[in-house]
Design an enzyme around this catalytic site. Structure first.
Site, mmCIF file in Angstrom:
data_model
loop_
_atom_site.group_PDB
_atom_site.id
_atom_site.type_symbol
_atom_site.label_atom_id
_atom_site.label_comp_id
_atom_site.label_asym_id
_atom_site.label_seq_id
_atom_site.Cartn_x
_atom_site.Cartn_y
_atom_site.Cartn_z
ATOM 1 C CD GLU A 41 -6.527 13.099 46.897
ATOM 2 O OE1 GLU A 41 -7.113 14.194 47.050
ATOM 3 O OE2 GLU A 41 -6.939 12.223 46.116
ATOM 4 C CE1 TYR A 55 -6.506 0.443 49.845
ATOM 5 C CE2 TYR A 55 -8.005 -1.342 50.429
ATOM 6 C CZ TYR A 55 -7.739 -0.165 49.757
ATOM 7 O OH TYR A 55 -8.716 0.411 48.987
ATOM 8 C CG ASN A 88 -5.556 7.666 51.935
ATOM 9 O OD1 ASN A 88 -6.572 7.838 51.241
ATOM 10 N ND2 ASN A 88 -4.916 6.525 51.994
ATOM 11 N NE ARG A 148 -7.970 -0.673 44.273
ATOM 12 C CZ ARG A 148 -8.462 -0.446 45.499
ATOM 13 N NH1 ARG A 148 -7.993 0.579 46.202
ATOM 14 N NH2 ARG A 148 -9.369 -1.216 46.019
ATOM 15 C CG HIS A 195 -5.171 7.826 46.886
ATOM 16 N ND1 HIS A 195 -6.358 7.769 47.575
ATOM 17 C CD2 HIS A 195 -5.181 8.997 46.204
ATOM 18 C CE1 HIS A 195 -7.066 8.855 47.313
ATOM 19 N NE2 HIS A 195 -6.374 9.619 46.487
ATOM 20 C CB ALA A 219 -14.474 6.030 49.437
ATOM 21 N NE ARG A 255 -13.242 -7.062 57.347
ATOM 22 C CZ ARG A 255 -13.121 -7.344 58.636
ATOM 23 N NH1 ARG A 255 -11.962 -7.733 59.123
ATOM 24 N NH2 ARG A 255 -14.147 -7.215 59.463
ATOM 25 N N PRO A 267 -12.230 7.502 55.748
ATOM 26 C CG PRO A 267 -14.386 8.026 55.027
ATOM 27 C CD PRO A 267 -12.970 8.528 55.012
ATOM 28 C CG ASN A 268 -14.190 1.984 55.208
ATOM 29 O OD1 ASN A 268 -14.781 1.503 56.170
ATOM 30 N ND2 ASN A 268 -14.823 2.512 54.179
HETATM 31 O O1 CA2 Z 1 -5.560 3.517 48.119
HETATM 32 C C1 CA2 Z 1 -6.004 4.245 49.001
HETATM 33 O O2 CA2 Z 1 -5.315 4.708 49.911
HETATM 34 C C2 CA2 Z 1 -7.485 4.611 49.000
HETATM 35 O O3 CA2 Z 1 -7.614 5.966 49.372
HETATM 36 C C3 CA2 Z 1 -8.132 3.720 50.030
HETATM 37 C C4 CA2 Z 1 -9.665 3.884 50.082
HETATM 38 C C5 CA2 Z 1 -10.270 3.748 48.712
HETATM 39 O O4 CA2 Z 1 -11.663 4.014 48.781
HETATM 40 C C6 CA2 Z 1 -9.625 4.672 47.724
HETATM 41 O O5 CA2 Z 1 -10.205 4.456 46.452
HETATM 42 C C7 CA2 Z 1 -8.128 4.423 47.639
HETATM 43 C C8 CA2 Z 1 -10.308 2.801 50.916
HETATM 44 C C9 CA2 Z 1 -9.749 2.644 52.232
HETATM 45 C C10 CA2 Z 1 -10.211 1.305 52.691
HETATM 46 O O6 CA2 Z 1 -9.195 0.868 53.504
HETATM 47 C C11 CA2 Z 1 -9.171 -0.433 53.806
HETATM 48 C C12 CA2 Z 1 -8.020 -0.844 54.356
HETATM 49 C C13 CA2 Z 1 -7.890 -2.147 54.693
HETATM 50 C C14 CA2 Z 1 -8.922 -3.021 54.490
HETATM 51 C C15 CA2 Z 1 -10.105 -2.587 53.940
HETATM 52 C C16 CA2 Z 1 -10.245 -1.261 53.600
#
Ligand code: CA2
Length: 142
Positions: A98, A23, A74, A107, A100, A77, A18, A10-11
């Protein structure tokens, strides 16, 4: 041919749009290009998938993971709470790394716990796109 399954949760479709400080500025399409280039260099094929839906990710893994060399995932969340995804990875019994993009231990406290990591051989966290390539190299040696 040897095949590696690459899943983003997700996301991660928002990459580059963003939160660039966390990221980076490159997009999901850039990540897919990087992963495909790595696959060519390693002489493997990849099945690549991103979804914002837990069930879709599980269905994809059920379909694509059997017979694969490994899984690079990956879970976004979902890492922090999805027992359904943990059960799926555990049941598939395909070597999993896995990944990230950010360092989940540097964080918010809730990010430092991953329930899905227990089903993985290892976790790479905080190395950005490079983590995916390193995970692929590792799986290709198994
Ligand atoms: O650091 C990572 O790769 C995470 O898996 C990214 C997840 C986060 O919930 C994990 O704790 C760590 C979130 C992905 C959100 O991705 C975005 C990318 C760009 C802008 C906004 C969100």
């Amino acid at each position: 041919m040897k095949r590696i399954v690459i899943v983003n949760g997700p996301n991660l479709n928002l990459l580059g749009k963003r939160e660039p400080k966390i990221y980076g500025t490159r997009s999901l399409a850039d990540l897919v290009k990087t992963v495909r280039a790595k696959a060519r260099a390693l002489g493997v094929t990849v099945s690549v998938f991103q979804s914002n839906h837990e069930g879709e990710i599980i269905d994809f893994l059920h379909k694509e993971a059997p017979g694969a060399l490994g899984i690079v995932i990956n879970p976004g969340a979902l890492s922090h709470y999805s027992l359904a995804l943990y059960d799926c990875l555990q049941a598939l019994d395909v070597p999993t790394v896995e990944v990230h993009l950010s360092n989940i231990h540097a964080r918010e406290e809730f990010r430092s716990k991953s329930v899905t990591a227990r089903a993985a051989k290892g976790v790479i966290t905080g190395l950005g796109f490079e983590g995916y390539g390193l995970a692929m190299e590792f799986l290709n040696k198994q």
